[in-house]
Design a protein around this motif. Sequence first.
Motif, short mmCIF file in Angstrom:
data_model
loop_
_atom_site.label_atom_id
_atom_site.label_comp_id
_atom_site.label_asym_id
_atom_site.label_seq_id
_atom_site.Cartn_x
_atom_site.Cartn_y
_atom_site.Cartn_z
N UNK A 136 0.84 -1.20 0.00
CA UNK A 136 0.00 0.00 0.00
C UNK A 136 0.87 1.25 0.00
N UNK A 137 0.21 2.42 0.10
CA UNK A 137 0.91 3.69 -0.05
C UNK A 137 2.01 3.94 0.96
N UNK A 138 1.98 3.27 2.11
CA UNK A 138 3.01 3.47 3.12
C UNK A 138 4.37 2.97 2.65
N UNK A 139 4.37 2.00 1.72
CA UNK A 139 5.60 1.31 1.35
C UNK A 139 6.01 1.52 -0.11
N UNK A 140 5.41 2.52 -0.75
CA UNK A 140 5.69 2.76 -2.17
C UNK A 140 7.18 2.96 -2.43
N UNK A 141 7.84 3.75 -1.58
CA UNK A 141 9.26 4.00 -1.74
C UNK A 141 10.10 2.85 -1.21
N UNK A 142 9.72 2.32 -0.07
CA UNK A 142 10.52 1.27 0.58
C UNK A 142 10.62 0.03 -0.29
#
Length: 604
Positions: free
Chosen positions: A73-79
Amino acid sequence: MNTHEARLDALRKELKSRGLDGFVIPISDEHMSEYVGAYAQRLAWLTGFGGSAGTAVVLTDPSLEPAAAMFVDGRYTLQVRDQVDGRLYAYESVPQTSIAKWLETHAPHGANIGYDAWLHGQRWVDAVDKALAAKGGKVTPVETNPIDSIWEDQPAPSPAPALVHPDAFTGQASEAKRGAVSEWLGERHIDAAVITALDSIAWLLNIRGTDVERTPVALSYVIAHADGTADLFIAEEKVTPELRQHLGNAVRIRPRDRFVAGLESLSGKRVAVDPERAVSAIFETLRLGGAEVVEERDPTVLPKAIKNPVEQQGHRDAQARDGAAVSQFLHWLSLEAPKGTVSEMTAADRLQAFRQSCGDLRDLSFDTISGAGPNGAVVHYRVSEETNRTLEPNSVYLVDSGGQYPDGTTDITRTVWVGPGEPPAEVKDRFTRVLKGHIALARAVFPQGTAGSQLDVLARQFLWTAGLDYAHGTGHGVGSFLSVHEGPQRIAKSAGGQGGTDQSLMPGMIISNEPGYYKTGEYGIRIENLVLVEPRAIDGAEGQFYGFETLTLVPIERRLVDRALFTRDDVAWWNAYHARVLEVVGPQLEGSAKAWLEEQCAPL
Protein backbone atom coordinates in the motif's frame (compact mmCIF):
# COMPACT_ATOMS: atom_id res chain seq x y z
CA MET A 1 22.80 -14.51 -9.42
CA ASN A 2 22.22 -12.64 -6.13
CA THR A 3 20.74 -14.16 -2.98
CA HIS A 4 17.11 -13.21 -3.60
CA GLU A 5 17.32 -14.18 -7.25
CA ALA A 6 18.64 -17.60 -6.24
CA ARG A 7 15.85 -18.03 -3.70
CA LEU A 8 13.25 -17.10 -6.29
CA ASP A 9 14.75 -19.64 -8.69
CA ALA A 10 14.67 -22.32 -5.98
CA LEU A 11 11.03 -21.53 -5.23
CA ARG A 12 10.07 -21.87 -8.89
CA LYS A 13 11.74 -25.28 -9.05
CA GLU A 14 9.85 -26.34 -5.93
CA LEU A 15 6.54 -25.10 -7.37
CA LYS A 16 7.16 -26.95 -10.63
CA SER A 17 7.83 -30.18 -8.74
CA ARG A 18 4.45 -29.78 -7.03
CA GLY A 19 2.54 -29.11 -10.25
CA LEU A 20 1.74 -25.51 -9.30
CA ASP A 21 1.69 -22.62 -11.76
CA GLY A 22 2.26 -20.05 -9.05
CA PHE A 23 2.22 -19.33 -5.33
CA VAL A 24 1.20 -16.42 -3.10
CA ILE A 25 3.46 -15.33 -0.23
CA PRO A 26 2.00 -12.87 2.33
CA ILE A 27 3.49 -11.33 5.44
CA SER A 28 1.39 -13.35 7.85
CA ASP A 29 1.32 -16.20 10.32
CA GLU A 30 -1.32 -18.68 11.45
CA HIS A 31 -2.96 -15.89 13.46
CA MET A 32 -3.03 -13.28 10.67
CA SER A 33 -0.76 -11.10 12.80
CA GLU A 34 0.66 -7.79 11.62
CA TYR A 35 4.04 -8.45 13.21
CA VAL A 36 5.14 -12.07 12.96
CA GLY A 37 7.80 -14.27 14.53
CA ALA A 38 11.11 -14.88 12.76
CA TYR A 39 9.93 -18.32 11.59
CA ALA A 40 7.07 -16.70 9.64
CA GLN A 41 9.12 -14.00 7.86
CA ARG A 42 8.84 -15.85 4.55
CA LEU A 43 8.28 -12.77 2.40
CA ALA A 44 11.32 -10.97 3.79
CA TRP A 45 13.46 -14.07 3.29
CA LEU A 46 12.32 -14.49 -0.32
CA THR A 47 12.28 -10.88 -1.52
CA GLY A 48 14.20 -8.70 0.96
CA PHE A 49 11.13 -6.59 1.76
CA GLY A 50 11.17 -5.46 5.39
CA GLY A 51 7.77 -3.78 5.74
CA SER A 52 4.95 -5.05 7.96
CA ALA A 53 2.34 -5.33 5.19
CA GLY A 54 2.80 -6.79 1.73
CA THR A 55 2.35 -9.85 -0.47
CA ALA A 56 4.27 -11.41 -3.36
CA VAL A 57 2.88 -13.50 -6.19
CA VAL A 58 5.33 -15.77 -7.99
CA LEU A 59 4.41 -17.50 -11.24
CA THR A 60 6.32 -20.71 -11.93
CA ASP A 61 7.20 -19.88 -15.54
CA PRO A 62 10.00 -17.26 -15.44
CA SER A 63 9.46 -16.39 -19.11
CA LEU A 64 6.12 -14.73 -18.37
CA GLU A 65 6.07 -10.95 -18.28
CA PRO A 66 5.72 -10.14 -15.46
CA ALA A 67 6.53 -13.45 -13.78
CA ALA A 68 6.25 -12.12 -10.22
CA ALA A 69 4.84 -9.08 -8.44
CA MET A 70 5.03 -7.32 -5.08
CA PHE A 71 1.86 -5.77 -3.66
CA VAL A 72 2.10 -2.96 -1.07
CA ASP A 73 0.00 0.00 0.00
CA GLY A 74 0.91 3.69 -0.05
CA ARG A 75 3.01 3.47 3.12
CA TYR A 76 5.60 1.31 1.35
CA THR A 77 5.69 2.76 -2.17
CA LEU A 78 9.26 4.00 -1.74
CA GLN A 79 10.52 1.27 0.58
CA VAL A 80 9.57 -1.59 -1.73
CA ARG A 81 11.60 -0.05 -4.53
CA ASP A 82 14.63 0.25 -2.28
CA GLN A 83 14.45 -3.31 -0.97
CA VAL A 84 12.94 -5.49 -3.71
CA ASP A 85 14.68 -6.05 -7.06
CA GLY A 86 12.56 -4.53 -9.82
CA ARG A 87 14.12 -6.96 -12.32
CA LEU A 88 12.50 -9.82 -10.45
CA TYR A 89 9.20 -8.33 -9.26
CA ALA A 90 6.73 -5.86 -10.74
CA TYR A 91 5.59 -3.26 -8.20
CA GLU A 92 1.82 -3.15 -7.59
CA SER A 93 -0.14 -0.73 -5.39
CA VAL A 94 -3.19 -1.65 -3.33
CA PRO A 95 -6.05 -0.87 -3.13
CA GLN A 96 -5.69 0.40 -6.72
CA THR A 97 -5.25 -3.23 -7.71
CA SER A 98 -5.51 -6.58 -5.93
CA ILE A 99 -3.92 -10.01 -6.12
CA ALA A 100 -7.17 -11.42 -7.52
CA LYS A 101 -7.27 -8.85 -10.33
CA TRP A 102 -3.57 -9.32 -11.09
CA LEU A 103 -3.88 -13.11 -11.32
CA GLU A 104 -6.97 -12.79 -13.49
CA THR A 105 -4.88 -10.70 -15.90
CA HIS A 106 -1.44 -12.32 -15.70
CA ALA A 107 -1.82 -15.98 -14.65
CA PRO A 108 -1.78 -18.50 -17.52
CA HIS A 109 -5.14 -19.83 -18.69
CA GLY A 110 -6.14 -22.80 -16.50
CA ALA A 111 -3.48 -21.94 -13.92
CA ASN A 112 -3.28 -23.86 -10.65
CA ILE A 113 -2.14 -21.28 -8.07
CA GLY A 114 -1.04 -22.54 -4.66
CA TYR A 115 -1.58 -20.87 -1.30
CA ASP A 116 -0.99 -21.75 2.35
CA ALA A 117 -4.44 -21.98 3.94
CA TRP A 118 -2.90 -21.19 7.35
CA LEU A 119 -1.76 -17.75 6.12
CA HIS A 120 -4.82 -16.40 4.25
CA GLY A 121 -8.36 -15.46 5.19
CA GLN A 122 -11.38 -17.18 3.67
CA ARG A 123 -12.60 -14.07 1.86
CA TRP A 124 -9.23 -13.69 0.17
CA VAL A 125 -9.39 -17.31 -0.99
CA ASP A 126 -12.92 -16.86 -2.34
CA ALA A 127 -11.97 -13.69 -4.25
CA VAL A 128 -8.89 -15.26 -5.86
CA ASP A 129 -10.71 -18.48 -6.67
CA LYS A 130 -13.47 -16.52 -8.41
CA ALA A 131 -10.96 -14.50 -10.43
CA LEU A 132 -9.07 -17.60 -11.58
CA ALA A 133 -12.25 -19.53 -12.37
CA ALA A 134 -13.06 -16.86 -14.94
CA LYS A 135 -10.11 -18.12 -16.99
CA GLY A 136 -10.38 -21.83 -16.17
CA GLY A 137 -7.98 -21.77 -13.24
CA LYS A 138 -8.17 -22.49 -9.52
CA VAL A 139 -6.44 -21.94 -6.20
CA THR A 140 -5.13 -24.94 -4.34
CA PRO A 141 -4.17 -25.15 -0.64
CA VAL A 142 -0.73 -26.71 -0.17
CA GLU A 143 -0.08 -29.39 2.43
CA THR A 144 3.21 -27.75 3.42
CA ASN A 145 4.48 -24.29 2.57
CA PRO A 146 6.99 -24.50 -0.32
CA ILE A 147 9.05 -21.67 1.20
CA ASP A 148 9.65 -23.86 4.24
CA SER A 149 10.96 -26.60 1.95
CA ILE A 150 13.73 -24.40 0.54
CA TRP A 151 14.50 -22.20 3.59
CA GLU A 152 17.32 -24.26 5.05
CA ASP A 153 18.06 -22.16 8.14
CA GLN A 154 14.46 -21.20 8.93
CA PRO A 155 14.15 -20.34 12.64
CA ALA A 156 11.91 -22.44 14.86
CA PRO A 157 8.92 -20.83 16.61
CA SER A 158 9.88 -19.24 19.93
CA PRO A 159 9.92 -21.64 22.92
CA ALA A 160 9.70 -18.78 25.48
CA PRO A 161 7.23 -19.29 28.33
CA ALA A 162 3.87 -17.54 28.40
CA LEU A 163 3.73 -14.88 31.13
CA VAL A 164 0.95 -13.98 33.56
CA HIS A 165 -0.18 -10.36 33.22
CA PRO A 166 -1.39 -9.19 36.67
CA ASP A 167 -4.93 -7.93 37.25
CA ALA A 168 -3.35 -4.76 38.66
CA PHE A 169 -2.57 -3.84 35.05
CA THR A 170 -5.57 -5.40 33.31
CA GLY A 171 -8.27 -4.02 35.64
CA GLN A 172 -10.40 -7.14 35.08
CA ALA A 173 -9.84 -10.81 35.85
CA SER A 174 -9.74 -13.35 33.04
CA GLU A 175 -12.70 -15.16 34.62
CA ALA A 176 -14.86 -12.05 34.17
CA LYS A 177 -13.73 -11.66 30.56
CA ARG A 178 -14.52 -15.29 29.79
CA GLY A 179 -17.88 -14.80 31.47
CA ALA A 180 -18.65 -11.92 29.13
CA VAL A 181 -17.74 -14.07 26.12
CA SER A 182 -19.97 -16.83 27.50
CA GLU A 183 -22.86 -14.38 27.74
CA TRP A 184 -22.17 -13.16 24.19
CA LEU A 185 -22.29 -16.74 22.91
CA GLY A 186 -25.49 -17.49 24.83
CA GLU A 187 -27.28 -14.46 23.39
CA ARG A 188 -26.54 -15.74 19.89
CA HIS A 189 -27.22 -19.42 20.62
CA ILE A 190 -23.65 -20.28 19.66
CA ASP A 191 -21.75 -23.12 21.35
CA ALA A 192 -18.16 -21.90 21.00
CA ALA A 193 -15.93 -19.19 19.55
CA VAL A 194 -12.56 -19.84 17.94
CA ILE A 195 -10.13 -17.09 19.04
CA THR A 196 -7.00 -16.98 16.91
CA ALA A 197 -5.68 -13.38 17.07
CA LEU A 198 -2.74 -13.44 19.47
CA ASP A 199 -3.62 -10.12 21.12
CA SER A 200 -7.21 -11.33 21.64
CA ILE A 201 -5.94 -14.45 23.40
CA ALA A 202 -3.54 -12.39 25.50
CA TRP A 203 -6.34 -10.01 26.53
CA LEU A 204 -8.90 -12.74 27.24
CA LEU A 205 -6.61 -14.86 29.42
CA ASN A 206 -4.54 -12.00 30.89
CA ILE A 207 -1.31 -13.49 29.61
CA ARG A 208 1.56 -12.03 27.63
CA GLY A 209 4.68 -13.44 25.97
CA THR A 210 7.85 -12.74 24.04
CA ASP A 211 7.22 -14.85 20.94
CA VAL A 212 6.86 -11.94 18.52
CA GLU A 213 9.16 -8.94 18.49
CA ARG A 214 7.44 -5.66 19.39
CA THR A 215 4.16 -7.33 20.44
CA PRO A 216 4.05 -9.09 23.84
CA VAL A 217 2.08 -12.21 22.91
CA ALA A 218 2.42 -15.99 23.18
CA LEU A 219 1.82 -18.31 20.21
CA SER A 220 -1.43 -20.13 20.98
CA TYR A 221 -5.08 -20.69 20.07
CA VAL A 222 -8.23 -20.59 22.18
CA ILE A 223 -11.63 -22.19 21.83
CA ALA A 224 -14.00 -20.39 24.21
CA HIS A 225 -17.17 -22.28 25.17
CA ALA A 226 -20.62 -21.06 26.08
CA ASP A 227 -20.28 -22.48 29.62
CA GLY A 228 -17.43 -20.06 30.38
CA THR A 229 -14.64 -22.60 30.02
CA ALA A 230 -11.95 -22.48 27.39
CA ASP A 231 -9.33 -24.66 25.72
CA LEU A 232 -5.88 -23.11 25.34
CA PHE A 233 -3.72 -24.75 22.68
CA ILE A 234 -0.09 -23.88 23.40
CA ALA A 235 3.30 -25.62 23.11
CA GLU A 236 4.00 -27.56 26.28
CA GLU A 237 7.41 -25.94 26.85
CA LYS A 238 5.66 -22.58 27.19
CA VAL A 239 3.49 -23.69 30.12
CA THR A 240 4.77 -22.85 33.62
CA PRO A 241 3.31 -23.70 37.02
CA GLU A 242 2.47 -20.00 37.41
CA LEU A 243 0.46 -20.10 34.18
CA ARG A 244 -1.47 -23.19 35.28
CA GLN A 245 -2.29 -21.63 38.62
CA HIS A 246 -3.34 -18.36 36.97
CA LEU A 247 -5.67 -20.01 34.45
CA GLY A 248 -7.29 -22.39 36.93
CA ASN A 249 -9.45 -25.40 36.19
CA ALA A 250 -11.81 -23.61 33.81
CA VAL A 251 -9.09 -23.28 31.15
CA ARG A 252 -7.96 -26.65 29.81
CA ILE A 253 -4.37 -26.55 28.50
CA ARG A 254 -3.83 -28.62 25.34
CA PRO A 255 -0.75 -29.11 23.14
CA ARG A 256 -0.64 -26.57 20.32
CA ASP A 257 -0.42 -29.33 17.71
CA ARG A 258 -3.82 -30.64 18.87
CA PHE A 259 -5.63 -27.51 17.68
CA VAL A 260 -6.94 -29.13 14.50
CA ALA A 261 -8.26 -32.04 16.56
CA GLY A 262 -9.89 -29.47 18.84
CA LEU A 263 -11.67 -27.93 15.86
CA GLU A 264 -12.77 -31.35 14.65
CA SER A 265 -14.26 -32.10 18.09
CA LEU A 266 -16.80 -29.29 17.54
CA SER A 267 -18.79 -31.47 15.12
CA GLY A 268 -22.49 -30.69 15.27
CA LYS A 269 -21.98 -27.42 17.16
CA ARG A 270 -22.52 -23.80 16.14
CA VAL A 271 -19.11 -22.16 16.15
CA ALA A 272 -18.31 -18.44 15.81
CA VAL A 273 -15.27 -17.58 13.68
CA ASP A 274 -14.06 -14.10 12.73
CA PRO A 275 -13.44 -13.92 8.96
CA GLU A 276 -11.16 -10.91 9.44
CA ARG A 277 -8.89 -12.65 11.93
CA ALA A 278 -9.10 -16.41 11.29
CA VAL A 279 -7.33 -18.19 8.44
CA SER A 280 -9.02 -20.21 5.74
CA ALA A 281 -7.78 -23.53 7.14
CA ILE A 282 -9.89 -23.05 10.27
CA PHE A 283 -13.10 -22.56 8.28
CA GLU A 284 -12.32 -25.59 6.12
CA THR A 285 -11.49 -27.82 9.10
CA LEU A 286 -14.70 -26.88 10.92
CA ARG A 287 -16.90 -27.41 7.87
CA LEU A 288 -15.34 -30.75 6.97
CA GLY A 289 -15.70 -31.77 10.61
CA GLY A 290 -19.44 -31.13 10.59
CA ALA A 291 -19.60 -27.89 12.59
CA GLU A 292 -21.92 -25.04 11.64
CA VAL A 293 -19.69 -22.00 11.08
CA VAL A 294 -21.17 -18.65 12.13
CA GLU A 295 -19.21 -15.65 10.85
CA GLU A 296 -19.02 -13.15 13.71
CA ARG A 297 -16.44 -10.63 14.82
CA ASP A 298 -14.15 -11.96 17.54
CA PRO A 299 -16.11 -11.21 20.75
CA THR A 300 -13.00 -9.86 22.50
CA VAL A 301 -12.21 -7.19 19.89
CA LEU A 302 -14.54 -4.43 21.06
CA PRO A 303 -14.12 -4.88 24.85
CA LYS A 304 -10.33 -5.03 24.31
CA ALA A 305 -10.49 -1.72 22.45
CA ILE A 306 -12.57 -0.02 25.16
CA LYS A 307 -10.03 0.45 27.94
CA ASN A 308 -11.34 0.24 31.51
CA PRO A 309 -10.33 2.87 34.09
CA VAL A 310 -7.32 0.88 35.26
CA GLU A 311 -6.03 0.52 31.71
CA GLN A 312 -6.68 4.20 31.00
CA GLN A 313 -4.67 5.27 34.03
CA GLY A 314 -1.96 2.78 33.11
CA HIS A 315 -1.68 4.46 29.72
CA ARG A 316 -1.39 7.89 31.36
CA ASP A 317 1.35 6.60 33.66
CA ALA A 318 3.24 4.97 30.79
CA GLN A 319 2.89 8.09 28.67
CA ALA A 320 4.28 10.26 31.47
CA ARG A 321 7.46 8.16 31.68
CA ASP A 322 7.69 7.82 27.92
CA GLY A 323 7.27 11.57 27.54
CA ALA A 324 10.23 12.14 29.83
CA ALA A 325 12.34 9.70 27.80
CA VAL A 326 11.47 11.26 24.43
CA SER A 327 11.94 14.78 25.82
CA GLN A 328 15.40 13.88 27.10
CA PHE A 329 16.19 12.46 23.67
CA LEU A 330 15.03 15.62 21.88
CA HIS A 331 17.13 17.73 24.24
CA TRP A 332 20.18 15.55 23.50
CA LEU A 333 19.40 15.76 19.78
CA SER A 334 19.21 19.57 19.92
CA LEU A 335 22.79 19.62 21.20
CA GLU A 336 24.38 16.88 19.14
CA ALA A 337 22.61 16.80 15.76
CA PRO A 338 23.75 20.27 14.58
CA LYS A 339 27.35 19.01 14.87
CA GLY A 340 26.70 16.67 11.93
CA THR A 341 27.89 13.59 13.85
CA VAL A 342 24.56 11.88 14.64
CA SER A 343 23.28 9.14 12.31
CA GLU A 344 19.79 7.66 12.06
CA MET A 345 20.98 4.49 13.77
CA THR A 346 22.78 6.22 16.64
CA ALA A 347 19.73 8.44 17.18
CA ALA A 348 17.40 5.41 17.34
CA ASP A 349 19.77 3.63 19.74
CA ARG A 350 20.03 6.68 21.98
CA LEU A 351 16.24 7.07 22.07
CA GLN A 352 15.86 3.44 23.14
CA ALA A 353 18.47 3.99 25.87
CA PHE A 354 16.52 6.96 27.24
CA ARG A 355 13.38 4.80 27.32
CA GLN A 356 15.21 2.05 29.16
CA SER A 357 16.43 4.51 31.78
CA CYS A 358 13.00 6.07 32.39
CA GLY A 359 10.80 3.09 33.16
CA ASP A 360 10.04 -0.62 32.95
CA LEU A 361 10.56 -0.92 29.18
CA ARG A 362 9.85 -4.49 28.01
CA ASP A 363 10.36 -3.88 24.28
CA LEU A 364 9.86 -1.25 21.62
CA SER A 365 6.31 -1.23 20.26
CA PHE A 366 7.67 -1.28 16.69
CA ASP A 367 11.01 -0.72 14.95
CA THR A 368 11.87 2.95 15.35
CA ILE A 369 11.36 4.99 12.18
CA SER A 370 14.41 7.25 12.24
CA GLY A 371 14.36 9.18 8.98
CA ALA A 372 16.78 11.95 8.10
CA GLY A 373 16.13 14.17 5.09
CA PRO A 374 14.80 12.11 2.15
CA ASN A 375 14.51 8.95 4.28
CA GLY A 376 11.83 10.74 6.30
CA ALA A 377 9.66 10.76 3.17
CA VAL A 378 9.52 6.94 3.30
CA VAL A 379 6.39 6.56 5.45
CA HIS A 380 7.36 3.31 7.19
CA TYR A 381 11.10 3.65 6.76
CA ARG A 382 13.34 1.27 8.69
CA VAL A 383 16.97 2.24 9.00
CA SER A 384 19.65 -0.29 8.06
CA GLU A 385 23.42 -0.26 7.60
CA GLU A 386 22.84 0.30 3.88
CA THR A 387 20.41 3.24 4.23
CA ASN A 388 21.80 4.88 7.37
CA ARG A 389 22.16 8.66 6.89
CA THR A 390 23.71 11.40 8.97
CA LEU A 391 21.33 14.05 10.33
CA GLU A 392 22.78 16.91 8.34
CA PRO A 393 22.75 20.47 9.72
CA ASN A 394 19.82 22.50 8.40
CA SER A 395 17.60 19.53 7.52
CA VAL A 396 14.40 17.84 8.62
CA TYR A 397 14.46 14.72 10.83
CA LEU A 398 11.41 12.52 11.49
CA VAL A 399 11.34 10.01 14.36
CA ASP A 400 8.36 7.71 14.95
CA SER A 401 8.81 5.40 17.93
CA GLY A 402 7.14 3.73 20.86
CA GLY A 403 7.61 1.53 23.89
CA GLN A 404 5.96 -1.51 25.42
CA TYR A 405 5.47 -1.03 29.16
CA PRO A 406 3.43 -3.31 31.46
CA ASP A 407 0.91 -0.52 31.99
CA GLY A 408 0.67 0.79 28.43
CA THR A 409 1.84 0.88 24.83
CA THR A 410 3.14 4.16 23.40
CA ASP A 411 3.50 5.51 19.87
CA ILE A 412 4.73 9.04 19.11
CA THR A 413 6.10 10.88 16.08
CA ARG A 414 8.02 14.12 16.22
CA THR A 415 9.50 16.04 13.30
CA VAL A 416 12.38 18.35 14.20
CA TRP A 417 14.53 20.91 12.47
CA VAL A 418 18.23 20.20 12.76
CA GLY A 419 19.77 23.68 12.99
CA PRO A 420 21.55 25.96 13.29
CA GLY A 421 20.00 27.84 10.37
CA GLU A 422 16.40 28.89 9.84
CA PRO A 423 14.00 26.37 8.22
CA PRO A 424 12.90 27.13 4.62
CA ALA A 425 9.50 28.75 4.22
CA GLU A 426 8.12 25.70 2.38
CA VAL A 427 9.05 23.32 5.22
CA LYS A 428 7.45 25.62 7.80
CA ASP A 429 4.32 25.92 5.65
CA ARG A 430 3.94 22.15 5.28
CA PHE A 431 4.72 21.49 8.94
CA THR A 432 2.19 24.05 10.10
CA ARG A 433 -0.53 22.68 7.82
CA VAL A 434 0.08 19.21 9.27
CA LEU A 435 0.06 20.66 12.78
CA LYS A 436 -3.17 22.59 12.20
CA GLY A 437 -4.81 19.34 11.05
CA HIS A 438 -3.49 17.60 14.15
CA ILE A 439 -4.91 20.36 16.36
CA ALA A 440 -8.27 20.34 14.57
CA LEU A 441 -8.63 16.62 15.18
CA ALA A 442 -7.44 16.90 18.80
CA ARG A 443 -10.10 19.58 19.46
CA ALA A 444 -12.92 17.69 17.71
CA VAL A 445 -16.24 17.23 19.47
CA PHE A 446 -18.59 14.70 17.88
CA PRO A 447 -21.86 12.89 18.58
CA GLN A 448 -22.23 9.30 19.70
CA GLY A 449 -22.11 6.97 16.69
CA THR A 450 -19.42 8.92 14.80
CA ALA A 451 -16.91 6.76 12.93
CA GLY A 452 -13.28 7.71 12.44
CA SER A 453 -13.81 8.06 8.69
CA GLN A 454 -16.16 10.98 9.43
CA LEU A 455 -13.36 12.83 11.27
CA ASP A 456 -10.51 12.15 8.86
CA VAL A 457 -11.09 15.29 6.79
CA LEU A 458 -10.41 17.46 9.85
CA ALA A 459 -6.76 16.39 9.77
CA ARG A 460 -6.33 16.79 6.00
CA GLN A 461 -8.23 20.02 5.36
CA PHE A 462 -5.29 22.45 5.55
CA LEU A 463 -3.15 20.27 3.29
CA TRP A 464 -6.00 19.88 0.81
CA THR A 465 -6.43 23.62 0.44
CA ALA A 466 -2.80 23.72 -0.75
CA GLY A 467 -3.29 20.77 -3.11
CA LEU A 468 -1.47 18.33 -0.80
CA ASP A 469 -2.31 15.04 0.95
CA TYR A 470 -0.74 11.95 2.53
CA ALA A 471 -1.13 8.29 1.56
CA HIS A 472 -1.87 6.71 4.93
CA GLY A 473 -4.61 6.68 7.52
CA THR A 474 -4.79 9.38 10.15
CA GLY A 475 -5.31 7.21 13.20
CA HIS A 476 -5.11 3.60 14.43
CA GLY A 477 -6.18 2.00 17.67
CA VAL A 478 -3.54 1.12 20.27
CA GLY A 479 -3.53 -1.75 22.75
CA SER A 480 -2.83 -1.93 26.47
CA PHE A 481 0.61 -3.57 26.62
CA LEU A 482 -0.44 -5.28 23.40
CA SER A 483 -0.44 -4.46 19.70
CA VAL A 484 0.51 -0.92 18.72
CA HIS A 485 -1.98 -1.28 15.84
CA GLU A 486 -5.28 -2.44 17.30
CA GLY A 487 -8.78 -2.46 15.81
CA PRO A 488 -11.59 -2.08 15.26
CA GLN A 489 -11.42 1.75 15.39
CA ARG A 490 -9.50 3.78 12.81
CA ILE A 491 -9.42 7.30 11.46
CA ALA A 492 -9.02 7.04 7.69
CA LYS A 493 -10.62 8.24 4.50
CA SER A 494 -12.96 5.33 3.86
CA ALA A 495 -13.29 1.58 4.14
CA GLY A 496 -12.43 1.24 0.45
CA GLY A 497 -9.54 3.64 0.07
CA GLN A 498 -7.47 3.74 3.27
CA GLY A 499 -8.51 0.84 5.44
CA GLY A 500 -11.22 2.83 7.17
CA THR A 501 -13.95 1.28 9.24
CA ASP A 502 -17.59 1.86 10.11
CA GLN A 503 -16.80 1.28 13.79
CA SER A 504 -17.95 4.24 15.85
CA LEU A 505 -15.56 5.82 18.32
CA MET A 506 -16.49 4.97 21.90
CA PRO A 507 -15.30 6.23 25.29
CA GLY A 508 -12.25 4.30 26.44
CA MET A 509 -10.83 3.76 22.97
CA ILE A 510 -7.25 4.91 22.41
CA ILE A 511 -6.35 6.05 18.91
CA SER A 512 -3.50 7.89 17.23
CA ASN A 513 -3.72 11.37 15.71
CA GLU A 514 -0.99 11.43 13.04
CA PRO A 515 -1.41 13.51 9.89
CA GLY A 516 1.68 13.97 7.74
CA TYR A 517 3.23 15.26 4.55
CA TYR A 518 5.99 13.66 2.47
CA LYS A 519 8.07 15.22 -0.30
CA THR A 520 9.78 12.38 -2.12
CA GLY A 521 13.54 12.71 -2.17
CA GLU A 522 13.59 15.64 0.27
CA TYR A 523 11.85 15.28 3.65
CA GLY A 524 8.92 13.88 5.61
CA ILE A 525 6.71 15.45 8.26
CA ARG A 526 4.43 13.68 10.73
CA ILE A 527 3.09 14.77 14.12
CA GLU A 528 1.59 11.97 16.20
CA ASN A 529 0.02 11.86 19.64
CA LEU A 530 -2.21 9.18 21.15
CA VAL A 531 -5.65 10.31 22.29
CA LEU A 532 -8.36 8.77 24.47
CA VAL A 533 -12.02 9.04 23.50
CA GLU A 534 -13.91 10.55 26.45
CA PRO A 535 -17.44 11.83 27.14
CA ARG A 536 -17.76 15.58 26.64
CA ALA A 537 -20.30 17.50 28.75
CA ILE A 538 -22.02 20.28 26.75
CA ASP A 539 -24.72 22.49 28.24
CA GLY A 540 -27.96 21.95 26.37
CA ALA A 541 -26.58 19.08 24.30
CA GLU A 542 -29.21 16.98 22.60
CA GLY A 543 -27.63 13.56 22.95
CA GLN A 544 -24.25 12.20 24.01
CA PHE A 545 -21.12 13.87 22.67
CA TYR A 546 -17.47 12.84 22.83
CA GLY A 547 -14.04 14.41 22.48
CA PHE A 548 -10.40 13.46 22.93
CA GLU A 549 -8.01 13.56 25.87
CA THR A 550 -4.46 13.84 24.53
CA LEU A 551 -2.27 11.25 26.26
CA THR A 552 1.13 11.82 24.63
CA LEU A 553 3.14 14.56 26.36
CA VAL A 554 6.23 15.71 24.45
CA PRO A 555 6.94 19.21 23.08
CA ILE A 556 6.32 19.89 19.38
CA GLU A 557 8.99 21.59 17.27
CA ARG A 558 8.56 25.37 17.73
CA ARG A 559 11.01 26.40 15.01
CA LEU A 560 8.86 24.85 12.28
CA VAL A 561 5.66 26.71 13.15
CA ASP A 562 4.60 29.44 10.72
CA ARG A 563 2.78 31.77 13.10
CA ALA A 564 1.06 33.54 10.20
CA LEU A 565 -1.01 30.37 9.59
CA PHE A 566 -2.03 29.97 13.24
CA THR A 567 -5.41 31.15 14.50
CA ARG A 568 -6.21 32.22 18.04
CA ASP A 569 -7.66 28.75 18.68
CA ASP A 570 -4.46 27.11 17.39
CA VAL A 571 -2.38 29.21 19.78
CA ALA A 572 -4.71 28.40 22.68
CA TRP A 573 -4.41 24.65 22.02
CA TRP A 574 -0.63 24.89 21.67
CA ASN A 575 -0.21 26.78 24.93
CA ALA A 576 -2.56 24.51 26.89
CA TYR A 577 -0.88 21.38 25.52
CA HIS A 578 2.63 22.54 26.33
CA ALA A 579 1.58 23.71 29.79
CA ARG A 580 0.38 20.16 30.40
CA VAL A 581 3.65 18.72 29.05
CA LEU A 582 5.63 20.91 31.43
CA GLU A 583 3.37 20.00 34.36
CA VAL A 584 3.74 16.23 33.88
CA VAL A 585 7.19 15.82 32.34
CA GLY A 586 8.99 18.75 33.98
CA PRO A 587 9.32 17.18 37.45
CA GLN A 588 11.01 14.13 35.88
CA LEU A 589 13.82 16.16 34.30
CA GLU A 590 16.64 18.17 35.80
CA GLY A 591 19.49 20.44 34.84
CA SER A 592 19.89 21.48 31.21
CA ALA A 593 17.22 19.03 30.04
CA LYS A 594 14.63 20.68 32.29
CA ALA A 595 15.71 24.15 31.17
CA TRP A 596 15.37 23.04 27.55
CA LEU A 597 11.87 21.69 28.24
CA GLU A 598 10.81 24.95 29.88
CA GLU A 599 12.01 26.84 26.83
CA GLN A 600 10.17 24.51 24.45
CA CYS A 601 6.96 24.73 26.48
CA ALA A 602 6.90 28.52 26.83
CA PRO A 603 3.67 30.06 25.50
CA LEU A 604 3.61 31.16 21.88
